[in-house]
Design an enzyme around this catalytic site. Structure first.
Site, PDB file in Angstrom:
ATOM      1  CB  VAL A  34      -0.971   0.014   1.208  1.00 19.18           C
ATOM      2  CG1 VAL A  34      -1.734   1.324   1.288  1.00 19.18           C
ATOM      3  CG2 VAL A  34      -1.942  -1.154   1.120  1.00 19.18           C
ATOM      4  CB  CYS A  35       3.978   2.092   1.858  1.00 22.32           C
ATOM      5  SG  CYS A  35       3.391   1.578   3.493  1.00 22.32           S
ATOM      6  CB  THR A  36       5.292   0.386  -2.785  1.00 22.83           C
ATOM      7  OG1 THR A  36       6.184   0.072  -1.711  1.00 22.83           O
ATOM      8  CG2 THR A  36       6.061   0.484  -4.084  1.00 22.83           C
TER       9      THR A  36
END
Lengths: 183, 197
Positions: A64-66
């Protein structure tokens, strides 16, 4: 439960109820690192005259961060700095600077629009009560997923996801909405 | 001159940090579960690997290092071991594993960047194994949290046969020695001690 308040030009919208904003400029400055391994203290980052958008993420190289969180801010960083007077857009994670550098190279390519910050022991996120224990996923102590606006050293907006895997209200669009309301 | 100064600093650090190396030769490796990420059918899924999954009934060489994407680890430690896995197999080793106090996402990304082929990457993200081995050190001075001291070990069916621990074991050591945990030291040990396996 989302609650919207406008008082003293402060807006907060959080996934769980909170009455106070954290203090991001402790008397004893906390040190983080940029991807060149230079020290960046809380006093540096949130100095007087700065209007900072900071978002926190559970882990470099995580999906999700990436794929969502960082791209959301990369896309809107120029808008944030141009139209909305933001001086710095920064991302913080409980990772070391080597990992943040490698991740920045992958996710942000040549862009320098977002400042990637390493909080290696989680000291900063713990100081603002936005730490979370992800031991069960083999990650150890980490940051919750959050975004905030810090104006002249004071937090004026804060968004926190209920779960680190969620990406519902901590993206750049929400921050832009809040900046517009704050004007 | 510089090496002497650095060694002295580490010794001083050792005194002040009051850290004793715990030799684990003859003991069993700690029981833990490694939270790994593996590719299945085009996407990544979580896969638990227990201590038994990795070590039971096998001859394993494990090396542990302070951090993925850091200089010595990236330029020397992991690539050199990876290039010599076939030599280890000739000496009767089933698995060569690399451990770090990093999570599976970081370890996988690091392995991909370095083109690692044959070394098993073990993410000790919550530091359980490293702590139980007595190898967890503070590295705030270098901008890390708690990390693994650099070491290697030969493990036979879960029992630690031999450990090579870098000198100067201490918290916040200014140096990052890489002298004894390299693959050649371990290979020479295996060749000279064929009975151990």
């Amino acid at each position: 439960m989302i609650r919207q308040l406008a008082s003293n030009r402060a807006i907060f919208s959080i996934a769980r109820y909170s009455t106070t904003f954290p203090n991001v400029v402790p008397t004893e400055p906390i040190t983080m690192y940029d991807t060149q391994r230079n020290k960046v203290t809380t006093s540096d980052l949130f100095a007087k005259g700065k209007k900072v958008v900071l978002f926190g993420i559970p882990g470099a190289f995580t999906p999700v961060c990436t794929n969502k969180h960082v791209p959301s801010f990369l896309e809107k960083a120029k808008d944030l700095k141009g139209k909305h007077g933001i001086t710095d857009v920064a991302c913080v994670s409980v990772n070391d600077a080597f990992v943040m550098k490698a991740w920045q190279d992958q996710v942000a390519k040549e862009s320098e629009d977002v400042l990637f910050l390493a909080d290696p022991s989680g000291q900063f996120v713990k100081s603002i009560d936005l730490n979370i224990d992800l031991t069960n996923a083999g990650l150890g102590p980490r940051s919750k997923r959050f975004s905030m606006i810090v104006d002249d050293g004071k937090v004026v907006a804060l968004n926190v996801e209920d779960s680190p895997g969620d990406f519902k209200n901590t993206g750049a669009d929400k921050i832009i909405e809040q900046l517009t309301e704050l004007k | 001159m510089i090496r002497t100064s650095v060694l002295l600093l580490c010794i001083l650090g050792l005194i002040y940090a009051k850290k004793n190396i715990v030799n684990k030769e003859g003991e069993s490796v700690p029981q833990t579960v490694f939270k790994t990420r593996v590719k299945e059918g085009g996407s990544f899924i979580w896969k638990d690997l227990s201590t038994d999954d990795v070590f039971k009934g096998k001859n394993v060489v494990l090396f542990s290092l302070p951090g993925a994407f850091t200089p010595t680890c990236s330029s020397k430690h992991l690539p050199t071991y990876d290039s010599k896995v076939s030599e280890f197999k000739k000496q009767g080793i089933d698995t060569v594993a690399c451990m770090s106090v990093n999570d599976a996402f970081v370890m996988n990304a690091w392995g991909k960047e370095l083109g690692v082929k044959d070394v098993l990457l073990l993410p000790d993200g919550s530091a359980h194994f490293t702590h139980a081995m007595g190898m967890l050190v503070e590295k705030q001075n270098l901008g890390f949290g708690s990390r693994s001291w650099r070491y290697s070990m030969l493990v036979k069916d879960g029992k630690i046969v031999k450990q090579f621990v870098e000198p100067g074991f201490s918290d916040n050591c200014a140096d990052d020695p890489y002298e004894v945990s390299d693959p050649d030291t371990m290979l020479n040990y295996l060749k000279e001690n064929k009975d151990e396996l």
